[in-house]
Write an enzyme that holds these catalytic residues in place. Structure first.
Site, short mmCIF file in Angstrom:
data_model
loop_
_atom_site.label_atom_id
_atom_site.label_comp_id
_atom_site.label_asym_id
_atom_site.label_seq_id
_atom_site.Cartn_x
_atom_site.Cartn_y
_atom_site.Cartn_z
N ILE A 276 0.77 -1.22 0.11
CA ILE A 276 -0.11 0.10 0.08
C ILE A 276 0.90 1.10 0.08
O ILE A 276 1.67 1.49 0.87
CB ILE A 276 -0.96 0.02 1.16
CG1 ILE A 276 -1.82 -1.19 1.40
CG2 ILE A 276 -1.96 1.12 1.23
CD1 ILE A 276 -3.00 -1.40 2.35
N GLU A 277 0.94 2.00 -1.03
CA GLU A 277 1.57 3.20 -1.12
C GLU A 277 0.73 4.52 -0.89
O GLU A 277 -0.33 4.58 -1.07
CB GLU A 277 2.18 3.51 -2.53
CG GLU A 277 3.10 2.23 -3.02
CD GLU A 277 4.58 2.45 -2.57
OE1 GLU A 277 4.61 3.63 -2.08
OE2 GLU A 277 5.38 1.39 -2.85
N CYS A 278 1.38 5.53 -0.05
CA CYS A 278 0.54 6.52 0.37
C CYS A 278 1.43 7.99 0.01
O CYS A 278 2.61 8.11 0.26
CB CYS A 278 0.08 6.60 1.69
SG CYS A 278 -0.96 8.11 2.20
#
Length: 787
Positions: A499-501
């Site tokens: 999960i990239e933010c």
């Protein structure tokens, strides 16, 4: 002008005038990280951390330094600043605290021509002072990763405009080119917290090559900004993002242990020790996990549960991962009905900070050994990579249905405690991105069944901060040593995601709530959205929002300590004027928004329009799967190519410059060989090894067509048994079956499992699972729960 040649003379003296002499500039080094004073202060900070961690082993709560800027403003170790301006200028720099990484600071001096005067402080137009800064590269790293920065400035009696230039950043593409600015914290205005948009003239461009001792490389880039210092005797902190330090994590976990409502459901253990001898914590979360605090939870504790593992902060500079995990923990341990049901059905193992050494020392990607921890998962070394080695063994035990060594004491001394884990259901690895907007998922198999896209799609439907259009399932050769791919390939876990933010802002879609930027508080609610997505995806409970607060208001609401609120928790986070995320002022405190979050309370989500409350009690996995199948077919989509998004980073933590340089060198060598070869013919430019033309499968008539070398075909080959491409017997199953009574393989109906609506046992043999013996396959087949 010459009459013969018609050319102007090259000498200006012959025209009767001379060019005015130019003012030269020089640099005076005023700060060095390796100076004796700075080294002594850093050693003192590290000694305090080691001492405090030893007190944790004795059962005492964390009471050491939290390294919050508000507390360091009055730190006795900070030297006094003289009011008179010396040859070093009026400002004093420091980075001896956790996450600090300023290597050197140089004052720009102007030398008047032919004046015989000493150099004086000079600056660019519109600034009173100008400083050139270098951030320290990752410890022992041969690649010289420089992306994260964090330092402080004390001004004494000086007030005015100062221009800062960090000249050795490595990233070619950065969100600073799209409007991102450095975050600033002022101890004289600490009630404002970290302010994101208070700098001027922010730019990001390639650095000019120089022949000095520093030897600025050609691939370095310069981040430049100006800041107006308005108050005397102030201490300012500049950072790429509001920092989340090792001490802040320990302080937060101690607060959870002191809260009775949370303490009953989780146990903190030590996964291992890092190279720097700091403990790496792991949290086991399940309903009534502590026997002495659990009332009426014997039935839930006695059940064998599937595990969900969540990790964050493999790369220290990606601070948003820690903020997202903190929000997820506040949701999972809170009183939200969906969170309670998740704790009853699943066992969560959360490692909130993997690379603790890198966080403390201010690295961007690497450990103290100079190694990127997310590139050694295929074969970690117990000496060089002790954390990844222990974490991989931890996951292996869970995938085999065994209790890991770090958490073997959970469940007391009963003989059944070692068999309380049924297997590993899902793995999530949280990262940050410095070049893209929004939050998105990366998978591990480009030919996976479309059901693998249901969970990311549901999370994006819950919160507009998550963008499904930026998700993809490609995993190039350089990223097959990462956590998500190794867990998927070696342990046979179908649902593995990175999960990239973004460090800046969500994707602006024009929808309500899509504007604004990612404050730490908003990133925490990204973690809450992931938690709600887990509840809906596994069909344990609906995340419906009540019409009124389910609990009475009380003034003694348990809340986070002030040192953690500095990162941007409600009530103290910096919010730009007119922002849609500015909370309404409430006279009374709501217990639903304290240390633990209750998302069923409308007051919690009222001021957060990016959280789609109307979707929480209406969305089902069946509808999502049906829509995805209608739009993309039976295989997960390659959305980056469908949307013609050329910014492909390989799918991990805003890319890896080393991998990119390797691809460029391989491409240049291939082209040179083709040009030099006498049989090269038309000298056509050869494609890069990992380019879409050479590796990525092209779909024709809905079927993948593989090209490239044997290793690429091995990683992206379609399933042999057809289970992956065939629709699972009921993701019509995972909470999505239209039939209230599931059907067994023989066609006879049987009652639904009381707590779990599963269609496929994750231990069933699949493409991604390693080869199993016939006995294991037969045993897993008999344990399958079909819906």
């Amino acid at each position: 002008m010459s009459a013969r040649t018609g050319r102007r003379s090259a000498s200006p003296a012959r025209d009767g005038g001379e060019e005015p002499p130019k003012e030269s500039k020089s640099l005076r080094t005023i700060f060095q990280r390796k100076s004796p004073e700075e080294i002594a202060q850093r050693r003192s900070m590290l000694a305090d951390l080691v001492r405090q961690t030893s007190e944790l082993e004795e059962g005492r709560p964390w009471s050491g330094p939290t390294t919050a800027p508000a507390e360091r403003g009055n730190e006795k170790a900070s030297p006094a600043i003289a009011r008179r301006v010396t040859a070093d200028g009026p400002l004093r720099f420091a980075s001896h605290f956790e996450c600090g990484n300023l290597l050197s600071a140089k004052l720009v001096l102007s030398v008047p021509p032919k004046s015989g005067l000493a150099p004086i402080p000079g600056a660019a137009p519109g600034a009173d002072l100008e400083y050139e800064l270098l951030v320290d590269a990752d410890t022992q790293s041969a690649q010289g990763h420089t992306q994260w920065f964090y330092f402080s400035v004390r001004n004494g009696g000086f007030c005015g405009t100062v221009q800062f230039r960090i000249v050795n950043l490595r990233k070619k593409k950065s969100l600073y080119q799209q409007g991102l600015q450095p975050f600033v914290f002022s101890t004289r205005k600490k009630q404002r917290g970290w302010e994101p948009f208070v700098c001027q003239a922010v730019s990001y461009s390639p650095s000019a090559k120089r022949g000095d001792k520093e030897g600025l490389r050609g691939d370095f880039h310069t981040l430049q900004w100006s800041y107006r210092i308005e108050r005397k005797e102030d201490e300012l902190f500049f950072a790429a993002y509001p920092p989340y330090t090792y001490s802040m994590m320990q302080s937060f976990l101690s607060c959870l242990e002191q809260e009775p409502a949370a303490r009953a459901h989780f146990v903190r253990a030590e996964l291992c020790r890092s190279i720097g001898q700091l403990p790496v914590p792991v949290l086991a979360i399940s309903q009534g996990l502590r026997m002495e605090d659990a009332d009426g939870c014997d039935e839930s504790r006695a059940k064998a549960k599937y595990a969900i593992v969540i990790t964050a902060r493999q790369h220290p500079g990606e601070v948003v991962g820690s903020w997202a995990v903190q929000g997820l923990l506040r949701f999972l341990l809170g009183p939200t009905p969906a969170a309670c049901r998740l704790r009853e059905v699943y066992l969560f193992h959360v490692i909130p900070m993997v690379n603790v050494d890198g966080v403390v020392h201010g690295n961007s990607r690497c450990t103290l050994a100079g190694v990127d921890p997310n590139r050694v998962w295929h074969d970690p070394n117990p000496i060089l990579h002790p954390v990844i080695f222990a974490l991989k063994n931890h996951l292996r035990s869970l995938s085999q249905g065994l209790q890991p060594a770090a958490t073997h004491h959970i469940g007391g001394s009963s003989s059944s405690s070692s068999s309380s884990v049924r297997g590993l259901e899902m793995f999530l690895d949280l990262h940050g991105h410095s070049a893209k907007f929004g939050c998105f998922f990366y998978g591990s198999n480009p030919t996976a069944h479309i059901s693998n896209a249901v969970f990311p799609k549901m999370c994006s439907a819950i919160s507009t901060d998550l963008s499904f259009e930026q998700c993809h399932w490609r995993c190039t050769r350089s990223h097959r040593k990462t956590a998500r791919y190794v867990v998927y390939k070696q342990f046979g876990v179908k649902y593995t995601y990175t999960i990239e933010c973004s460090l800046f802002a969500p994707v602006d879609t024009g929808a309500e709530g899509s504007e604004g930027h990612f404050t730490p508080s908003r990133v925490e609610f990204v973690g809450c959205a992931v938690g709600c997505g887990l509840a809906l995806f596994f069909n344990v409970d609906l995340c419906s929002v009540a019409q009124a607060c389910p609990r009475r208001l009380r003034p003694d609401t348990p809340s986070l300590p002030e040192t953690l609120e500095q990162g941007g928790l409600p009530g103290s986070r910096p919010v730009p004027p007119g922002s849609a995320e500015a909370p309404e002022v409430q006279e009374e405190a709501c217990v639903c928004e304290g240390l633990l979050l209750d998302l069923s309370c409308p007051r919690v989500l009222r001021a957060r329009p990016w959280f789609q409350t109307e979707v929480l009690d209406t969305i089902t996995a069946a509808e999502v799967l049906e829509g995805l199948t209608a739009n993309y077919g039976e295989v997960v989509p390659d959305l980056a190519r469908l949307t013609r998004d050329g910014s492909d980073d390989g799918g991990d933590s805003d890319g890896d410059d080393a991998d990119e340089e390797e691809r460029v060198r391989t491409k240049e060598a291939t082209v040179s060989a083709a040009v030099a070869s006498p049989t090269s013919g038309a000298r056509r430019k050869a494609p890069c090894r990992d380019s879409p033309q050479a590796v990525a499968p092209k779909r024709a008539n809905g079927k993948p067509v593989h090209a490239g070398k044997e290793e690429d075909r091995e990683a992206e080959k379609p399933p042999e048994s057809g289970e992956e491409l065939a629709a699972p017997a009921g993701l019509a199953g995972r909470g999505v079956s239209s039939s209230p009574t599931p059907q067994s393989p023989s066609g006879r109906s049987r009652p639904r499992a009381p707590h779990r609506a599963r269609s496929v046992d994750p231990r069933d043999s699949r493409l991604e699972a390693p080869a199993r013996s016939a006995a294991e396959g037969e045993r897993s087949g008999t344990q399958r729960l079909e819906i």
